[in-house]
Scaffold this motif. Structure first.
Motif, PDB file in Angstrom:
ATOM      1  N   VAL A 179       0.845  -1.189   0.000  1.00  0.00           N
ATOM      2  CA  VAL A 179       0.000   0.000   0.000  1.00  0.00           C
ATOM      3  C   VAL A 179       0.879   1.236   0.000  1.00  0.00           C
ATOM      4  N   THR A 180       0.500   2.254  -0.784  1.00  0.00           N
ATOM      5  CA  THR A 180       1.245   3.508  -0.809  1.00  0.00           C
ATOM      6  C   THR A 180       0.865   4.372   0.388  1.00  0.00           C
ATOM      7  N   THR A 181       1.697   5.352   0.697  1.00  0.00           N
ATOM      8  CA  THR A 181       1.444   6.265   1.809  1.00  0.00           C
ATOM      9  C   THR A 181       0.094   6.955   1.645  1.00  0.00           C
ATOM     10  N   GLY A 182      -0.713   6.922   2.689  1.00  0.00           N
ATOM     11  CA  GLY A 182      -2.009   7.594   2.661  1.00  0.00           C
ATOM     12  C   GLY A 182      -3.130   6.795   2.047  1.00  0.00           C
ATOM     13  N   SER A 183      -2.803   5.647   1.441  1.00  0.00           N
ATOM     14  CA  SER A 183      -3.830   4.791   0.843  1.00  0.00           C
ATOM     15  C   SER A 183      -4.239   3.700   1.822  1.00  0.00           C
ATOM     16  N   LEU A 184      -5.247   2.935   1.435  1.00  0.00           N
ATOM     17  CA  LEU A 184      -5.741   1.850   2.270  1.00  0.00           C
ATOM     18  C   LEU A 184      -5.769   0.546   1.488  1.00  0.00           C
ATOM     19  N   SER A 185      -5.677  -0.535   2.225  1.00  0.00           N
ATOM     20  CA  SER A 185      -5.760  -1.868   1.622  1.00  0.00           C
ATOM     21  C   SER A 185      -7.192  -2.184   1.233  1.00  0.00           C
ATOM     22  N   ALA A 186      -7.370  -3.331   0.618  1.00  0.00           N
ATOM     23  CA  ALA A 186      -8.709  -3.892   0.450  1.00  0.00           C
ATOM     24  C   ALA A 186      -9.249  -4.303   1.819  1.00  0.00           C
ATOM     25  N   ASP A 187     -10.497  -4.731   1.859  1.00  0.00           N
ATOM     26  CA  ASP A 187     -11.075  -5.177   3.123  1.00  0.00           C
ATOM     27  C   ASP A 187     -10.258  -6.341   3.689  1.00  0.00           C
ATOM     28  N   ALA A 188      -9.740  -6.147   4.896  1.00  0.00           N
ATOM     29  CA  ALA A 188      -8.976  -7.207   5.563  1.00  0.00           C
ATOM     30  C   ALA A 188      -9.851  -8.024   6.502  1.00  0.00           C
ATOM     31  N   LEU A 189     -10.914  -7.406   7.008  1.00  0.00           N
ATOM     32  CA  LEU A 189     -11.907  -8.062   7.861  1.00  0.00           C
ATOM     33  C   LEU A 189     -13.282  -7.577   7.428  1.00  0.00           C
ATOM     34  N   THR A 190     -14.243  -8.481   7.331  1.00  0.00           N
ATOM     35  CA  THR A 190     -15.614  -8.087   7.001  1.00  0.00           C
ATOM     36  C   THR A 190     -16.603  -8.858   7.861  1.00  0.00           C
ATOM     37  N   VAL A 191     -17.762  -8.229   8.091  1.00  0.00           N
ATOM     38  CA  VAL A 191     -18.851  -8.884   8.800  1.00  0.00           C
ATOM     39  C   VAL A 191     -20.156  -8.311   8.271  1.00  0.00           C
ATOM     40  N   ASN A 192     -21.184  -9.132   8.162  1.00  0.00           N
ATOM     41  CA  ASN A 192     -22.491  -8.712   7.660  1.00  0.00           C
ATOM     42  C   ASN A 192     -23.537  -8.796   8.763  1.00  0.00           C
ATOM     43  N   ILE A 193     -24.423  -7.795   8.799  1.00  0.00           N
ATOM     44  CA  ILE A 193     -25.519  -7.794   9.758  1.00  0.00           C
ATOM     45  C   ILE A 193     -26.747  -7.199   9.087  1.00  0.00           C
ATOM     46  N   THR A 194     -27.925  -7.752   9.377  1.00  0.00           N
ATOM     47  CA  THR A 194     -29.188  -7.243   8.857  1.00  0.00           C
ATOM     48  C   THR A 194     -30.002  -6.696  10.022  1.00  0.00           C
ATOM     49  N   PRO A 195     -30.053  -5.365  10.182  1.00  0.00           N
ATOM     50  CA  PRO A 195     -30.770  -4.781  11.327  1.00  0.00           C
ATOM     51  C   PRO A 195     -32.264  -5.042  11.245  1.00  0.00           C
ATOM     52  N   SER A 196     -32.916  -5.112  12.398  1.00  0.00           N
ATOM     53  CA  SER A 196     -34.360  -5.311  12.457  1.00  0.00           C
ATOM     54  C   SER A 196     -35.121  -3.993  12.437  1.00  0.00           C
ATOM     55  N   GLY A 228      -6.094  18.699   5.572  1.00  0.00           N
ATOM     56  CA  GLY A 228      -4.991  18.770   4.619  1.00  0.00           C
ATOM     57  C   GLY A 228      -4.611  17.385   4.139  1.00  0.00           C
ATOM     58  N   ASN A 229      -3.338  17.038   4.277  1.00  0.00           N
ATOM     59  CA  ASN A 229      -2.863  15.709   3.890  1.00  0.00           C
ATOM     60  C   ASN A 229      -3.014  14.675   4.992  1.00  0.00           C
ATOM     61  N   ARG A 230      -3.502  15.101   6.157  1.00  0.00           N
ATOM     62  CA  ARG A 230      -3.646  14.181   7.286  1.00  0.00           C
ATOM     63  C   ARG A 230      -4.900  13.339   7.109  1.00  0.00           C
ATOM     64  N   LYS A 231      -4.727  12.023   7.144  1.00  0.00           N
ATOM     65  CA  LYS A 231      -5.794  11.092   6.799  1.00  0.00           C
ATOM     66  C   LYS A 231      -6.621  10.683   8.018  1.00  0.00           C
ATOM     67  N   PRO A 232      -7.928  10.458   7.835  1.00  0.00           N
ATOM     68  CA  PRO A 232      -8.786  10.006   8.946  1.00  0.00           C
ATOM     69  C   PRO A 232      -8.660   8.498   9.151  1.00  0.00           C
ATOM     70  N   ARG A 233      -8.431   8.095  10.380  1.00  0.00           N
ATOM     71  CA  ARG A 233      -8.323   6.677  10.711  1.00  0.00           C
ATOM     72  C   ARG A 233      -9.034   6.410  12.035  1.00  0.00           C
ATOM     73  N   THR A 234      -9.429   5.158  12.263  1.00  0.00           N
ATOM     74  CA  THR A 234     -10.049   4.775  13.534  1.00  0.00           C
ATOM     75  C   THR A 234      -9.012   4.571  14.612  1.00  0.00           C
ATOM     76  N   THR A 235      -7.939   3.863  14.282  1.00  0.00           N
ATOM     77  CA  THR A 235      -6.912   3.498  15.267  1.00  0.00           C
ATOM     78  C   THR A 235      -5.538   3.565  14.621  1.00  0.00           C
ATOM     79  N   VAL A 236      -4.555   4.005  15.393  1.00  0.00           N
ATOM     80  CA  VAL A 236      -3.178   4.068  14.902  1.00  0.00           C
ATOM     81  C   VAL A 236      -2.243   3.541  15.989  1.00  0.00           C
ATOM     82  N   GLY A 237      -1.138   2.941  15.558  1.00  0.00           N
ATOM     83  CA  GLY A 237      -0.147   2.431  16.496  1.00  0.00           C
ATOM     84  C   GLY A 237       1.188   2.290  15.809  1.00  0.00           C
ATOM     85  N   ASP A 238       2.169   1.789  16.526  1.00  0.00           N
ATOM     86  CA  ASP A 238       3.543   1.729  16.026  1.00  0.00           C
ATOM     87  C   ASP A 238       4.030   0.287  16.017  1.00  0.00           C
ATOM     88  N   VAL A 239       4.726  -0.094  14.933  1.00  0.00           N
ATOM     89  CA  VAL A 239       5.335  -1.421  14.864  1.00  0.00           C
ATOM     90  C   VAL A 239       6.805  -1.280  14.501  1.00  0.00           C
TER      91      VAL A 239
END
Length: 214
Positions: A77-94, A136-147
């Motif tokens: 993945v390039t800087t600032g881009s995102l991968s394809a779906d790595a985890l998915t789940v389906n739900i049908t609300p009532s 600006g160039n700062r991207k929105p994410r849910t969670t960030v960490g360091d590896v």
């Protein structure tokens, strides 16, 4: 203030009192149900004065759906881009007004010493309320960490309370990103090195959604 009083043979009284403040525009009439409800039901209104017994569903968890991925995933993945779906789940609300509580724990590695991140998607689009505000160039994410490059990966959690918005099946997903310069390879459930040694760990990642009654 008028009231209806019911006196027990023992002498004490149970009263039904009129409201403290007068109705604002007109008389208020309530029509009682013609039969008792069942154990655990509550007395509720249809908004037009008709009372009935029904299930107490407010705030209850109606369904839980979860996906756990134990195999590995990788994508360059390039800087600032995102991968394809790595985890998915389906739900049908009532009910369209119900809430959907999302939680995910994602184990990530990177072939670089830098930050990794992930973000919730809903029906193929960024779930904006579940991410930071883009600037600006700062991207929105849910969670960030360091590896670290040297054979480690870490698990990063995040959660969000969404509104269903409909009663058709919804696909929620997690997509991965990084903050390194250029194109880097992201890994899920494994380290960058993934050496065949006891100290190099394989892990799992999970996304869970719960429908909560409004």
């Amino acid at each position: 203030m008028s009231k209806i009083s019911l006196k027990h043979s023992g002498g004490n009284v149970v009263s039904l009192n009129s409201p403290t403040s007068a109705p604002t525009s007109a008389d208020v009439a309530f029509k009682l149900p013609n039969a008792d409800g069942t154990n655990g039901q509550v007395l509720k209104t249809d908004g037009s004065g008709n009372l009935s017994f029904g299930a107490d569903t407010g705030g209850k968890i109606l369904q839980v759906v979860s996906t756990t991925r134990t195999d590995t995933f990788s994508e360059s993945v390039t800087t600032g881009s995102l991968s394809a779906d790595a985890l998915t789940v389906n739900i049908t609300p009532s009910n369209a007004s119900n809430k959907i509580f999302l939680t995910a724990h994602v184990s990530m590695g990177l072939n670089n010493d830098n930050e990794v991140s992930w973000v919730f998607y809903k029906a193929g689009s960024l779930l904006t309320g579940a991410a930071g505000t883009a600037d600006g160039n700062r991207k929105p994410r849910t969670t960030v960490g360091d590896v670290r490059w040297s054979g480690t990966h870490h698990t990063f959690g995040g959660q969000y309370l969404d509104t269903a918005g409909g009663t058709s099946q919804i696909t929620y997903s997690v997509r991965l990103g990084h903050s390194a310069n250029g194109t880097k390879t992201l890994y899920m459930n494994r380290s960058h090195t993934d050496d065949d040694y006891a100290y190099d760990i394989r892990s799992q990642s999970t996304i869970t959604v719960m429908e909560v009654a409004a």
